[in-house]
Scaffold this active site. Structure first.
Site, PDB file in Angstrom:
ATOM      1  N   ASP A   1     -15.385 -12.625  12.885  1.00 13.87           N
ATOM      2  CA  ASP A   1     -16.300 -13.229  11.926  1.00 13.87           C
ATOM      3  C   ASP A   1     -16.692 -14.633  12.396  1.00 13.87           C
ATOM      4  O   ASP A   1     -15.839 -15.515  12.536  1.00 13.87           O
ATOM      5  CB  ASP A   1     -15.611 -13.305  10.553  1.00 13.87           C
TER       6      ASP A   1
ATOM      7  N   ASP B   1     -23.202 -11.515  11.416  1.00 11.93           N
ATOM      8  CA  ASP B   1     -22.192 -12.458  11.906  1.00 11.93           C
ATOM      9  C   ASP B   1     -20.761 -11.928  11.818  1.00 11.93           C
ATOM     10  O   ASP B   1     -19.819 -12.692  11.980  1.00 11.93           O
ATOM     11  CB  ASP B   1     -22.290 -13.788  11.155  1.00 11.93           C
ATOM     12  N   GLU B   2     -20.581 -10.635  11.591  1.00 10.94           N
ATOM     13  CA  GLU B   2     -19.225 -10.094  11.550  1.00 10.94           C
ATOM     14  C   GLU B   2     -19.219  -8.612  11.879  1.00 10.94           C
ATOM     15  O   GLU B   2     -20.195  -7.891  11.662  1.00 10.94           O
ATOM     16  CB  GLU B   2     -18.568 -10.335  10.187  1.00 10.94           C
TER      17      GLU B   2
END
Length: 394
Positions: free
Chosen positions: A4, A94-95
């Protein structure tokens, strides 16, 4: 592993502008889209209003969002994910979850794999990333949250409950403010407090679905595997309208802009869909959805817009009575092949351009000159909201 990126938008801004490093940074003016950890130290959270965030952190530096920069950074990070293991399940830009089971002979231990991944993201993309490692997806995500910022946390096999049970219940997937208040009323504060109850007790407090789900997580029961991304089963977008009064014309204009955005994404992904879903959130934060299924799967803007506007007009009395703070539209029942049943044109001149031809011409203009190069007259001068970075639609 759950990887993350830390304060993604804000970290990209600090990477690209050395003057922002080590400073409290807010991305977005009216609503905080991201806050650096320096700003979070003052209590700033997302999505918080800009005025509230600046009251908490008076020396914060506010920067406008740069969506293209975030998209490029996300692509670069996901390339590193896929170089690490073929089993990558993107959750957002983003993860992601990464399955590194059985890779010890070629990649080393999970910790070594995570250390290498973090190093490559830092060296090649210039961003901090936190990695959680555990035996289940749920626990890996909890571990990454506990390990932030810019950390690596391994939950050792056999010690999962020792790590999990002292944590506050808010760490569990699906526990928001309302659920937490219900559990607190029964003196249930930690994850271990949930596990100490019977499943029937938790179900009696939260209901069958939520109770079973949280009781399983509290005992680290999560059988889900990492699944490689197969594209979306629906494509949608939404626009927050704010707390003030919003005229029917403004709501309709926002919906038109959303349909334009969604249908362009569908055509770019070579997807068609049949079910149009309208989502409305009222001033008291209750929400409703209304849907209509078309006769054929399509990505034609006008067909989908007609259905969405009809649903909006049906809901007009509710909007007038309760006020509105958000409008959204989703196209579901997606055909992954992009197939569309053509129809013979028995009415009107046979040489008239079809809606699809017009859509494709507009797509070409937008792709060549930008999305703002050509727009509808009704949208001129209106705030139609940001188009945030998303995982690929296919």
């Amino acid at each position: 592993m759950h990887a993350d990126l830390d304060s993604f938008y804000a970290s990209v801004e600090q990477r690209d502008d050395p003057r922002l490093r080590g400073k409290p940074v807010l991305v977005g003016g009216g609503v905080v889209l991201a806050a650096s950890y320096e700003a979070k130290a003052f209590g700033v959270r997302t999505p918080m209003s800009g005025s509230q965030a600046r009251a908490l952190c008076r020396h914060a530096i506010v920067v406008p969002p740069r969506m293209d920069a975030y998209i490029e950074a996300s692509k670069a990070v996901f390339e590193i994910f896929h170089d690490t293991t073929p089993l990558v399940e993107g959750i957002s830009v983003d993860e992601a979850f990464l399955d590194v089971t059985g890779m010890s002979k070629i990649r080393g231990t999970p910790v070594q794999v995570a250390e290498r991944l973090r190093r490559e993201v830092k060296d090649k993309v210039g961003l901090p990333i936190t990695v959680g490692i555990a035996s289940t997806k749920f626990l890996a995500k909890v571990a990454s949250a506990v390990g932030k910022p810019d950390g690596l946390l391994l939950v050792e096999p056999g010690r999962e409950l020792e790590f999990l049970h002292p944590l506050n219940i808010e760490r569990l997937w699906g526990v928001g403010k309302v659920t937490a208040e219900k559990l607190h009323a029964f003196d249930i504060v930690t994850v271990g407090d949930i596990a100490a109850q019977s499943e029937a007790s938790i179900v009696s407090i939260l209901g069958k679905g939520a109770g079973h789900h949280l009781y399983s997580l509290a005992n680290n029961r999560d059988p889900r595997r990492v699944q490689t991304y197969r594209g979306r089963s629906s494509i949608g977008a939404q626009h927050a309208l704010g707390r003030g009064p919003t005229s029917p014309t403004e709501v309709e204009a926002s919906l038109i802009a959303l349909v334009d955005r969604v249908t362009q994404r569908m055509r770019a992904a070579e997807r068609t869909g049949r079910t149009v879903v309208l989502r409305l959130r009222f001033a008291d934060f209750t929400a409703i959805t209304r849907s209509h299924t078309l006769r054929r799967a399509t990505a034609d803007t006008q067909d989908i817009l007609d259905a969405a506007l009809a649903l909006l007009r049906e809901a007009a009395p509710l909007i007038a009575d309760q006020g509105i703070t958000l409008v959204g539209v989703t196209v579901a029942n997606i055909e992954r092949s992009g197939a569309e049943q053509l129809e013979l044109q028995f009415d009107g001149p046979q040489d008239a351009p079809s809606a699809s031809a017009l859509d494709l011409a507009l797509d070409d203009v937008h792709n060549k000159f930008g999305k703002k190069s050509l727009t509808r007259g009704v949208l001129l001068g209106r705030d139609t909201g940001l188009s945030v970075p998303l995982l690929p639609d296919r």
